[in-house]
Design an enzyme around this catalytic site. Sequence first.
Site, PDB file in Angstrom:
ATOM      1  N   TYR A  95       9.260  -1.950  -9.785  1.00 17.64           N
ATOM      2  CA  TYR A  95       7.869  -0.143  -8.295  1.00 17.64           C
ATOM      3  C   TYR A  95       6.839   0.382  -9.933  1.00 17.64           C
ATOM      4  O   TYR A  95       6.771  -0.938 -11.287  1.00 17.64           O
ATOM      5  CB  TYR A  95       8.543   0.423  -7.972  1.00 17.64           C
ATOM      6  CG  TYR A  95       7.561   0.858  -7.163  1.00 17.64           C
ATOM      7  CD1 TYR A  95       7.476   0.396  -5.667  1.00 17.64           C
ATOM      8  CD2 TYR A  95       6.954   2.238  -6.695  1.00 17.64           C
ATOM      9  CE1 TYR A  95       6.080   0.790  -4.997  1.00 17.64           C
ATOM     10  CE2 TYR A  95       5.806   2.571  -5.932  1.00 17.64           C
ATOM     11  CZ  TYR A  95       5.417   1.006  -4.821  1.00 17.64           C
ATOM     12  OH  TYR A  95       4.264   2.055  -4.330  1.00 17.64           O
ATOM     13  N   ARG A 148      -6.405   1.195  -1.513  1.00 19.03           N
ATOM     14  CA  ARG A 148      -5.519   2.274  -1.663  1.00 19.03           C
ATOM     15  C   ARG A 148      -4.489   2.189  -2.919  1.00 19.03           C
ATOM     16  O   ARG A 148      -3.943   2.154  -2.685  1.00 19.03           O
ATOM     17  CB  ARG A 148      -6.338   3.259  -1.502  1.00 19.03           C
ATOM     18  CG  ARG A 148      -6.778   4.506  -2.011  1.00 19.03           C
ATOM     19  CD  ARG A 148      -5.364   5.520  -2.025  1.00 19.03           C
ATOM     20  NE  ARG A 148      -4.253   5.155  -2.910  1.00 19.03           N
ATOM     21  CZ  ARG A 148      -2.660   5.425  -3.191  1.00 19.03           C
ATOM     22  NH1 ARG A 148      -2.552   6.768  -2.721  1.00 19.03           N
ATOM     23  NH2 ARG A 148      -1.642   5.296  -3.323  1.00 19.03           N
ATOM     24  N   LYS A 166       8.420  -1.807  -2.262  1.00 23.16           N
ATOM     25  CA  LYS A 166       8.797  -0.735  -1.474  1.00 23.16           C
ATOM     26  C   LYS A 166      10.380  -1.285  -0.769  1.00 23.16           C
ATOM     27  O   LYS A 166      11.139  -0.455  -0.662  1.00 23.16           O
ATOM     28  CB  LYS A 166       7.923  -0.011  -0.667  1.00 23.16           C
ATOM     29  CG  LYS A 166       6.890   0.445  -1.334  1.00 23.16           C
ATOM     30  CD  LYS A 166       6.639   1.632  -1.125  1.00 23.16           C
ATOM     31  CE  LYS A 166       5.975   2.796  -1.881  1.00 23.16           C
ATOM     32  NZ  LYS A 166       5.729   3.803  -1.547  1.00 23.16           N
ATOM     33  N   GLU A 237       1.283   1.991   3.968  1.00 21.91           N
ATOM     34  CA  GLU A 237       1.077   1.972   2.689  1.00 21.91           C
ATOM     35  C   GLU A 237      -0.291   1.692   2.010  1.00 21.91           C
ATOM     36  O   GLU A 237      -0.665   0.708   2.386  1.00 21.91           O
ATOM     37  CB  GLU A 237       2.394   1.159   2.039  1.00 21.91           C
ATOM     38  CG  GLU A 237       2.596   0.646   1.020  1.00 21.91           C
ATOM     39  CD  GLU A 237       3.086   1.792   0.829  1.00 21.91           C
ATOM     40  OE1 GLU A 237       4.112   2.529   1.124  1.00 21.91           O
ATOM     41  OE2 GLU A 237       3.121   2.418  -0.806  1.00 21.91           O
ATOM     42  N   ASP A 238      -0.374   3.110   0.988  1.00 20.60           N
ATOM     43  CA  ASP A 238      -1.890   2.089   0.428  1.00 20.60           C
ATOM     44  C   ASP A 238      -3.164   1.856   1.113  1.00 20.60           C
ATOM     45  O   ASP A 238      -3.735   1.402   0.507  1.00 20.60           O
ATOM     46  CB  ASP A 238      -1.289   1.167  -0.696  1.00 20.60           C
ATOM     47  CG  ASP A 238      -0.413   1.702  -2.081  1.00 20.60           C
ATOM     48  OD1 ASP A 238      -0.243   3.210  -1.111  1.00 20.60           O
ATOM     49  OD2 ASP A 238      -0.165   1.781  -2.483  1.00 20.60           O
ATOM     50  N   ASP A 260       4.184   6.904   4.147  1.00 18.23           N
ATOM     51  CA  ASP A 260       4.267   7.017   2.889  1.00 18.23           C
ATOM     52  C   ASP A 260       3.770   7.811   1.926  1.00 18.23           C
ATOM     53  O   ASP A 260       4.640   8.892   1.240  1.00 18.23           O
ATOM     54  CB  ASP A 260       5.867   5.733   2.072  1.00 18.23           C
ATOM     55  CG  ASP A 260       6.306   6.291   1.116  1.00 18.23           C
ATOM     56  OD1 ASP A 260       7.286   6.949   0.896  1.00 18.23           O
ATOM     57  OD2 ASP A 260       5.146   5.914  -0.011  1.00 18.23           O
ATOM     58  N   ASP A 261       2.265   7.639   1.728  1.00 12.21           N
ATOM     59  CA  ASP A 261       1.671   7.911   0.515  1.00 12.21           C
ATOM     60  C   ASP A 261       1.786   9.733   1.113  1.00 12.21           C
ATOM     61  O   ASP A 261       1.154  10.627   0.063  1.00 12.21           O
ATOM     62  CB  ASP A 261       0.275   7.087   0.621  1.00 12.21           C
ATOM     63  CG  ASP A 261       0.667   6.198   0.828  1.00 12.21           C
ATOM     64  OD1 ASP A 261       0.665   5.051  -0.370  1.00 12.21           O
ATOM     65  OD2 ASP A 261       0.240   5.639   1.164  1.00 12.21           O
ATOM     66  N   ASN A 400      -0.406   8.168 -10.458  1.00 11.87           N
ATOM     67  CA  ASN A 400       0.162   6.615 -10.735  1.00 11.87           C
ATOM     68  C   ASN A 400      -0.558   5.521 -10.754  1.00 11.87           C
ATOM     69  O   ASN A 400      -2.064   5.720 -10.645  1.00 11.87           O
ATOM     70  CB  ASN A 400       0.674   6.087 -10.217  1.00 11.87           C
ATOM     71  CG  ASN A 400       2.057   7.192  -9.198  1.00 11.87           C
ATOM     72  OD1 ASN A 400       2.707   7.620 -10.848  1.00 11.87           O
ATOM     73  ND2 ASN A 400       2.894   6.993  -8.451  1.00 11.87           N
TER      74      ASN A 400
HETATM   75  P1  NAD Z   1      -6.316   9.537  -2.418  1.00 15.42           P
HETATM   76  O1  NAD Z   1      -7.848   8.612  -2.924  1.00 15.42           O
HETATM   77  O2  NAD Z   1      -5.972  10.084  -0.743  1.00 15.42           O
HETATM   78  O3  NAD Z   1      -7.125  11.004  -2.921  1.00 15.42           O
HETATM   79  C1  NAD Z   1      -7.766  11.242  -4.707  1.00 15.42           C
HETATM   80  C2  NAD Z   1      -8.205  12.637  -3.968  1.00 15.42           C
HETATM   81  O4  NAD Z   1      -8.751  12.589  -5.585  1.00 15.42           O
HETATM   82  C3  NAD Z   1      -9.316  12.981  -3.385  1.00 15.42           C
HETATM   83  O5  NAD Z   1      -9.624  14.378  -2.100  1.00 15.42           O
HETATM   84  C4  NAD Z   1     -10.398  12.675  -4.825  1.00 15.42           C
HETATM   85  O6  NAD Z   1     -11.639  13.440  -3.526  1.00 15.42           O
HETATM   86  C5  NAD Z   1     -10.013  13.497  -6.111  1.00 15.42           C
HETATM   87  N1  NAD Z   1     -10.825  13.413  -7.096  1.00 15.42           N
HETATM   88  C6  NAD Z   1     -11.228  12.197  -7.708  1.00 15.42           C
HETATM   89  N2  NAD Z   1     -11.739  12.464  -8.940  1.00 15.42           N
HETATM   90  C7  NAD Z   1     -11.532  13.700  -8.842  1.00 15.42           C
HETATM   91  C8  NAD Z   1     -11.876  14.705  -9.916  1.00 15.42           C
HETATM   92  N3  NAD Z   1     -12.076  13.831 -10.765  1.00 15.42           N
HETATM   93  N4  NAD Z   1     -11.577  16.026 -10.220  1.00 15.42           N
HETATM   94  C9  NAD Z   1     -10.287  16.563  -8.796  1.00 15.42           C
HETATM   95  N5  NAD Z   1     -10.600  15.241  -7.996  1.00 15.42           N
HETATM   96  C10 NAD Z   1     -10.876  13.938  -7.651  1.00 15.42           C
HETATM   97  O7  NAD Z   1      -5.609   8.882  -3.175  1.00 15.42           O
HETATM   98  P2  NAD Z   1      -4.141  10.136  -3.243  1.00 15.42           P
HETATM   99  O8  NAD Z   1      -3.091   8.635  -1.872  1.00 15.42           O
HETATM  100  O9  NAD Z   1      -4.281  11.145  -2.376  1.00 15.42           O
HETATM  101  O10 NAD Z   1      -2.523   9.639  -4.111  1.00 15.42           O
HETATM  102  C11 NAD Z   1      -3.866  10.462  -5.244  1.00 15.42           C
HETATM  103  C12 NAD Z   1      -3.037  10.157  -7.052  1.00 15.42           C
HETATM  104  O11 NAD Z   1      -1.952  10.873  -6.370  1.00 15.42           O
HETATM  105  C13 NAD Z   1      -2.601   8.524  -7.049  1.00 15.42           C
HETATM  106  O12 NAD Z   1      -2.901   8.637  -7.781  1.00 15.42           O
HETATM  107  C14 NAD Z   1      -1.751   8.543  -6.872  1.00 15.42           C
HETATM  108  O13 NAD Z   1      -1.295   7.716  -6.689  1.00 15.42           O
HETATM  109  C15 NAD Z   1      -0.718   9.802  -6.461  1.00 15.42           C
HETATM  110  N6  NAD Z   1       0.133   9.894  -5.763  1.00 15.42           N
HETATM  111  C16 NAD Z   1       1.249   9.617  -6.795  1.00 15.42           C
HETATM  112  C17 NAD Z   1       2.450   9.705  -5.664  1.00 15.42           C
HETATM  113  C18 NAD Z   1       4.017  10.113  -6.504  1.00 15.42           C
HETATM  114  O14 NAD Z   1       4.328  10.191  -7.754  1.00 15.42           O
HETATM  115  N7  NAD Z   1       4.932   9.887  -5.563  1.00 15.42           N
HETATM  116  C19 NAD Z   1       2.933   9.770  -4.089  1.00 15.42           C
HETATM  117  C20 NAD Z   1       1.639   9.831  -3.552  1.00 15.42           C
HETATM  118  C21 NAD Z   1       0.848   9.532  -4.798  1.00 15.42           C
END
Ligand code: NAD
Length: 540
Positions: A95, A148, A166, A237-238, A260-261, A400
Amino acid sequence: MLMTSAEGAALLHNPSRNKGTAFTVQEREEHHLRGLLPPRVFTLEEQVARVITNVRTKATPIEKYLYLMGLYERNQVLFYRVLIDNMAELMPIVYTPTVGQACQEYSKNFVNAHGMYISIEDAGQIERILGNWPEQDIRVIVVTDGERILGLGDLGANGMGIPVGKLALYSACAGIHPEHCLPVTLDVGTNNSEFVNDPLYIGLRQPRLRGEQLDALVEEFVTAVQHRFPHAIIQFEDFGNRNAFRLLEHYRHICRCFNDDIQGTAAVTLAGIYSSLRITGKSLKDQTLVFLGAGEAGIGIADLFVSALKAEGVSEGEARRKCWFVDSKGLVCNERTDLQDHKRPYAHLHRFVPTLLEVVELVKPTALIGVSGMPQTFTQAIVEAMGEFNDRPVIFSLSNPTSKSECTAEQAYRWTDGRAIFASGSPFDPVKYNGKTLVPGQGNNSYIFPGVGLGVMACGAKRVTDEMFAAAAKTLAETTSQADLDTGCIFPPLGRIREVSAHIAYAVAEIAYKRDLCEFPRPKDLMAHIHEIMFDPQYE
Ligand code: NAD
């Protein structure tokens, strides 16, 4: 004795029945395998030792990934035994972070489809096409449209690595038998110009489907699943966030599904907050959260945090006011006219503030949560400010893969004099600071979704509710030991994940029974039933 079509070489090519060098002398005789294998018979343990030795000699994580996927295609029992016995070492390969690179290079490395591809061209025939999958008793489907992938953006059909990874974790972490698992990629085109121009790209080379056409394809897919695999839970997912919230809101009331996200991330992060309270001695009501990123992960976390506070008697409005969001433009506040629907409930009645540092200085939060996909955005000044307001500042850099993390574990500890309670999305190694070893937690969704899936499967829950995710979060925090907390680590070690998943499954099923959501009658001993249905890879 006549040889059937499932014997001899065909048996060695059937991953769910193949034992390779572990076939006994008698089995080799009975199944026409003599001469097709070297003469020495190995035990499963000896095979595991060979595999892990080989994994460790590979020079790069992606080589390890490809080697393990080769094993996945050859011998399921051995693949899962290796994974379960070496969880902490291999999860980052199977993963995040390695799966991110695997997806980026999926077309180049493509050998076999490990799941089903349903494309726009299949519209009108999806139910029939699902019947082509060799297994019929499907209980868990992970489906992506590849828009995504982790924090890597639109990877189109290459996103298949995610559902495959997953589901491997469903089987390894919660013992859901691989024959009950189905990875699906909806190929609805891609806007990734690099892929569109790549002659090796495996997906449709056309712009991504949007609007009603996309919704119609998803609707046909979900309906087909209900007919073909009526017991299956669907994990979205994603998907990109413009679709993820909408699809979840629609389908969560219609079938057993979750995202899950949004919800898995929310539960693991809430668990991290609950664990941090065991270190700080504070209560959930004392928490104020600042988020960088207001997408699926951030809004999902805030929604679950709000529902946990409501369960403690805090009003919805007050709970929401404890969550402050900064997105790519700045503070999410009521002055802004550009806010997407999912951000509006968290818009503060406040003047616009452009930077994260200013918001942190203004709000003085107890926790800073990075879900922006933007690396190195938790600067030294921001982390130091968190250290000024809090004895034990909570810093979660969840983006991530590792290259996207808002700050590293080492930075978070160094800039707070070792006081940060730190967790990340992708794993960081322990850090030596002032003679003490500090262990960063990994806010890994794998602590949550496999156990939730197992719980739903155990009782046949017809819906997957936020209350179940909140219970999963509480259970995860409770299974973290004091010894783990003493090193700063707010999650249990991955080596204990099957035990954790079983407890989460129990908590989820308890809620399903309480809310009268179950297809199956409650077994006399629910925990024994959960253990009974867990797949433990051994040769029969
Ligand atoms: P998403 O695309 O839905 O949201 C991203 C957000 O970040 C948006 O609101 C965007 O406006 C904002 N953004 C972009 N550039 C920015 C900046 N320069 N400053 C501030 N905000 C900014 O994506 P998501 O599903 O919310 O995932 C976001 C991140 O979280 C990804 O990197 C993902 O890998 C990570 N994530 C981690 C886990 C975990 O650790 N368990 C789980 C899910 C997602």
